[in-house]
Scaffold this motif. Structure first.
Motif, short mmCIF file in Angstrom:
data_model
loop_
_atom_site.label_atom_id
_atom_site.label_comp_id
_atom_site.label_asym_id
_atom_site.label_seq_id
_atom_site.Cartn_x
_atom_site.Cartn_y
_atom_site.Cartn_z
N THR A 96 95.99 25.53 -1.16
CA THR A 96 95.54 26.85 -1.61
C THR A 96 95.23 26.76 -3.09
OG1 THR A 96 96.92 27.97 0.01
CG2 THR A 96 96.19 29.28 -1.88
N VAL A 97 94.02 27.16 -3.44
CA VAL A 97 93.57 27.11 -4.83
C VAL A 97 93.54 28.54 -5.36
CG1 VAL A 97 91.65 26.53 -6.37
CG2 VAL A 97 92.19 25.04 -4.44
N HIS A 98 94.17 28.75 -6.50
CA HIS A 98 94.10 30.02 -7.22
C HIS A 98 93.07 29.85 -8.31
CE1 HIS A 98 97.90 31.43 -5.41
NE2 HIS A 98 98.21 30.14 -5.44
N TYR A 99 92.16 30.83 -8.44
CA TYR A 99 91.12 30.67 -9.45
C TYR A 99 90.71 32.01 -10.03
CZ TYR A 99 87.61 32.10 -5.95
OH TYR A 99 86.88 32.78 -5.02
N ALA A 100 90.11 31.95 -11.21
CA ALA A 100 89.57 33.12 -11.88
C ALA A 100 88.07 32.91 -12.05
CB ALA A 100 90.23 33.32 -13.24
N GLU A 101 87.31 33.91 -11.70
CA GLU A 101 85.85 33.79 -11.78
C GLU A 101 85.37 33.98 -13.21
OE1 GLU A 101 83.95 35.05 -7.61
OE2 GLU A 101 84.60 36.71 -8.86
N GLY A 102 84.15 33.59 -13.43
CA GLY A 102 83.52 33.72 -14.73
C GLY A 102 82.41 32.70 -14.84
N ALA A 103 81.86 32.57 -16.04
CA ALA A 103 80.82 31.57 -16.25
C ALA A 103 81.36 30.18 -15.95
CB ALA A 103 80.30 31.65 -17.67
N ARG A 104 82.61 29.98 -16.31
CA ARG A 104 83.30 28.71 -16.03
C ARG A 104 84.55 29.06 -15.24
NH1 ARG A 104 87.28 25.65 -18.60
NH2 ARG A 104 87.12 23.44 -18.10
N ILE A 105 84.60 28.64 -13.99
CA ILE A 105 85.73 28.97 -13.13
C ILE A 105 86.94 28.14 -13.54
CG2 ILE A 105 86.60 28.81 -10.77
CD1 ILE A 105 83.88 29.57 -9.77
N VAL A 106 88.07 28.83 -13.68
CA VAL A 106 89.33 28.17 -13.99
C VAL A 106 90.16 28.18 -12.71
CG1 VAL A 106 91.43 28.29 -15.36
CG2 VAL A 106 89.25 28.96 -16.37
N ALA A 107 90.65 27.01 -12.31
CA ALA A 107 91.35 26.92 -11.04
C ALA A 107 92.59 26.04 -11.15
CB ALA A 107 90.42 26.35 -9.97
N THR A 108 93.53 26.30 -10.24
CA THR A 108 94.73 25.48 -10.14
C THR A 108 95.19 25.46 -8.69
OG1 THR A 108 96.97 25.10 -10.93
CG2 THR A 108 96.30 27.40 -10.69
N ALA A 109 95.75 24.34 -8.30
CA ALA A 109 96.34 24.23 -6.96
C ALA A 109 97.86 24.35 -7.03
CB ALA A 109 95.93 22.91 -6.32
N ARG A 110 98.38 24.60 -8.20
CA ARG A 110 99.83 24.77 -8.35
C ARG A 110 100.25 26.12 -7.79
NH1 ARG A 110 100.62 22.71 -14.55
NH2 ARG A 110 99.88 20.61 -14.17
N ARG A 111 101.43 26.15 -7.23
CA ARG A 111 101.98 27.42 -6.75
C ARG A 111 102.36 28.25 -7.97
NH1 ARG A 111 105.16 24.46 -2.24
NH2 ARG A 111 103.65 24.67 -0.55
N PRO A 112 102.18 29.57 -7.90
CA PRO A 112 102.53 30.41 -9.04
C PRO A 112 104.00 30.26 -9.43
CG PRO A 112 101.18 31.64 -7.51
CD PRO A 112 101.53 30.34 -6.83
N SER A 113 104.21 29.96 -10.69
CA SER A 113 105.55 29.86 -11.27
C SER A 113 105.44 30.33 -12.72
CB SER A 113 106.06 28.43 -11.19
OG SER A 113 107.28 28.31 -11.87
N ARG A 114 105.32 31.62 -12.88
CA ARG A 114 105.07 32.19 -14.21
C ARG A 114 106.18 31.85 -15.20
NH1 ARG A 114 102.68 34.85 -10.38
NH2 ARG A 114 100.65 35.83 -10.69
#
Length: 164
Positions: A96-114
């Motif tokens: 599962t990939v978490h990502y933020a949209e925009g001109a340059r997509i930022v993504a991570t496959a790490r599980r959320p651990s704030r």
């Protein structure tokens, strides 16, 4: 020669600021990816390791890297590399990939651990802050000492002894 005692700490401060900026930027990017709520099914394309050190009897540090690919909501195919991650993720695994949209997509496959991300970022920034404080303290101390004792001036008096 005095300039050397200001230039070197300033260069160290510049490096500290660069790493501090990089750590803070990474924190904001990963946090944005987790907070966006956007997820996608991704695939691990490749895993590899990099090693550092080992010369002159130093320890070897190995870093695991993963290369992932996923399709974003707007249809773009995104491929990204991420350091760390679980060693059990191998080529071909679905993640599962978490990502933020925009001109340059930022993504991570790490599980959320704030909390873990915040703690590691604060730890890095604290170490960098100590190094910066040492540099500034050194420059202030050197300035105070060098202004009290002007090493370059000829302050000795010559004494003439007259004979009888």
């Amino acid at each position: 020669m005095d300039a050397l005692f200001y230039v070197v700490p300033c260069l160290i401060l510049a490096i500290v600021l660069f790493f501090g900026f990089h750590a803070t930027r990474h924190w904001w990017q990963i946090r944005a990816a987790w907070n966006s709520g956007l997820t996608a099914e991704g695939r691990c394309l490749r895993t590899f390791t990099t090693t550092h050190g080992g010369g002159n009897d130093t320890s070897v540090h190995t870093t695991l890297h993963h290369v992932y690919e996923f399709i974003a909501r707007d249809g773009r195919v995104v491929r990204f590399e991420e350091e760390g991650g679980p060693a059990t993720t191998v080529e071909g695994d679905i993640v599962t990939v978490h990502y933020a949209e925009g001109a340059r997509i930022v993504a991570t496959a790490r599980r959320p651990s704030r909390a873990g991300l915040a703690a590691s970022t604060v730890g890095v920034l604290a170490i960098l802050g100590v190094v910066a404080a040492i540099c500034v303290g050194f420059m202030i101390t050197y300035h105070d000492v060098s202004s009290e004792f002007p090493f370059g001036d000829d302050t000795t008096e010559s004494v003439t002894i007259e004979g009888n």
